[in-house]
Design a protein around this motif. Structure first.
Motif, short mmCIF file in Angstrom:
data_model
loop_
_atom_site.label_atom_id
_atom_site.label_comp_id
_atom_site.label_asym_id
_atom_site.label_seq_id
_atom_site.Cartn_x
_atom_site.Cartn_y
_atom_site.Cartn_z
N PRO A 34 0.83 -1.21 0.00
CA PRO A 34 0.00 0.00 0.00
C PRO A 34 0.86 1.27 0.00
O PRO A 34 1.97 1.28 0.53
CB PRO A 34 -0.80 -0.10 1.30
N ARG A 35 0.33 2.31 -0.60
CA ARG A 35 1.02 3.61 -0.63
C ARG A 35 0.56 4.45 0.55
O ARG A 35 -0.60 4.42 0.93
CB ARG A 35 0.67 4.36 -1.91
N LYS A 36 1.50 5.21 1.07
CA LYS A 36 1.15 6.18 2.11
C LYS A 36 0.78 7.49 1.42
O LYS A 36 1.62 8.10 0.75
CB LYS A 36 2.32 6.38 3.07
N VAL A 37 -0.46 7.90 1.57
CA VAL A 37 -0.93 9.14 0.97
C VAL A 37 -0.97 10.20 2.07
O VAL A 37 -1.58 9.99 3.13
CB VAL A 37 -2.31 8.96 0.31
N TYR A 38 -0.33 11.32 1.81
CA TYR A 38 -0.19 12.40 2.79
C TYR A 38 -1.17 13.53 2.47
O TYR A 38 -1.28 13.94 1.32
CB TYR A 38 1.24 12.95 2.77
N SER A 39 -1.85 14.00 3.51
CA SER A 39 -2.72 15.16 3.33
C SER A 39 -2.42 16.17 4.44
O SER A 39 -2.14 15.79 5.58
CB SER A 39 -4.19 14.75 3.33
N LEU A 40 -2.47 17.42 4.08
CA LEU A 40 -2.17 18.50 5.01
C LEU A 40 -3.29 18.60 6.03
O LEU A 40 -4.46 18.60 5.68
CB LEU A 40 -2.05 19.80 4.21
N ASN A 41 -2.92 18.68 7.31
CA ASN A 41 -3.93 18.86 8.35
C ASN A 41 -3.85 20.29 8.91
O ASN A 41 -3.10 21.12 8.38
CB ASN A 41 -3.78 17.79 9.45
N VAL A 42 -4.61 20.57 9.93
CA VAL A 42 -4.67 21.93 10.49
C VAL A 42 -3.28 22.40 10.95
O VAL A 42 -2.88 23.52 10.66
CB VAL A 42 -5.69 22.00 11.66
N SER A 43 -2.56 21.53 11.64
CA SER A 43 -1.22 21.89 12.11
C SER A 43 -0.30 22.18 10.92
O SER A 43 0.51 23.12 10.96
CB SER A 43 -0.66 20.75 12.96
N GLY A 44 -0.42 21.39 9.86
CA GLY A 44 0.39 21.62 8.66
C GLY A 44 0.04 22.93 7.98
O GLY A 44 0.92 23.64 7.48
N ARG A 45 -1.24 23.27 7.96
CA ARG A 45 -1.65 24.55 7.36
C ARG A 45 -1.11 25.73 8.17
O ARG A 45 -0.69 26.74 7.61
CB ARG A 45 -3.17 24.63 7.26
N GLU A 46 -1.10 25.58 9.49
CA GLU A 46 -0.52 26.63 10.34
C GLU A 46 0.98 26.75 10.09
O GLU A 46 1.51 27.87 10.00
CB GLU A 46 -0.80 26.32 11.81
N GLN A 47 1.65 25.63 9.97
CA GLN A 47 3.10 25.64 9.68
C GLN A 47 3.37 26.27 8.33
O GLN A 47 4.32 27.04 8.18
CB GLN A 47 3.65 24.21 9.74
N LEU A 48 2.54 25.95 7.35
CA LEU A 48 2.71 26.53 6.02
C LEU A 48 2.49 28.04 6.04
O LEU A 48 3.24 28.79 5.41
CB LEU A 48 1.76 25.86 5.01
N ALA A 49 1.50 28.50 6.78
CA ALA A 49 1.26 29.94 6.90
C ALA A 49 2.48 30.62 7.53
O ALA A 49 2.90 31.70 7.08
CB ALA A 49 0.01 30.21 7.74
#
Length: 110
Positions: free
Chosen positions: A73-88
């Motif tokens: 199986p492949r690991k599919v990554y999706s941005l979560n709230v913490s990731g969106r804050e880090q990106l900001a």
């Protein structure tokens, strides 16, 4: 230029990958392909996979294992709230630094 590019990418690749994940969830090879399509031809898959492990450990992404037609199986990554804050935060820091660098750039003459 290659040395400068490598060194600068070390500090920004996490933010670049988080930015890629704002479009849609993706697995490692898709992210690597997107980076290459965006002009980062020298990026190797191993670098991306190591970074994905780090951002998963930091809690910036959610991971879902999706069956693959070929192999495990492949690991599919999706941005979560913490990731969106880090990106900001990344974009705010990027804007600050790039504005200061641009201010220091000499105006071409002649």
């Amino acid at each position: 230029m290659a040395t400068h590019m490598t060194e600068m990418l070390k500090g920004t690749l996490e933010g670049i990958v988080l930015a890629i994940l704002t479009d849609r969830p993706a697995y490692g090879y898709e992210i690597t392909t997107r980076l290459r399509d965006e002009g980062f031809e020298s990026i190797v898959e191993g670098t991306v996979y190591a970074l994905l492990i780090r951002i998963e450990q930091k809690g910036y992404v959610d991971v879902e294992k999706v069956p693959s037609e070929k192999g495990p199986p492949r690991k599919v990554y999706s941005l979560n709230v913490s990731g969106r804050e880090q990106l900001a935060d990344f974009w705010q820091t990027w804007d600050f630094i790039s504005a200061r660098i641009e201010h220091l750039r000499p105006v071409p003459t002649g």
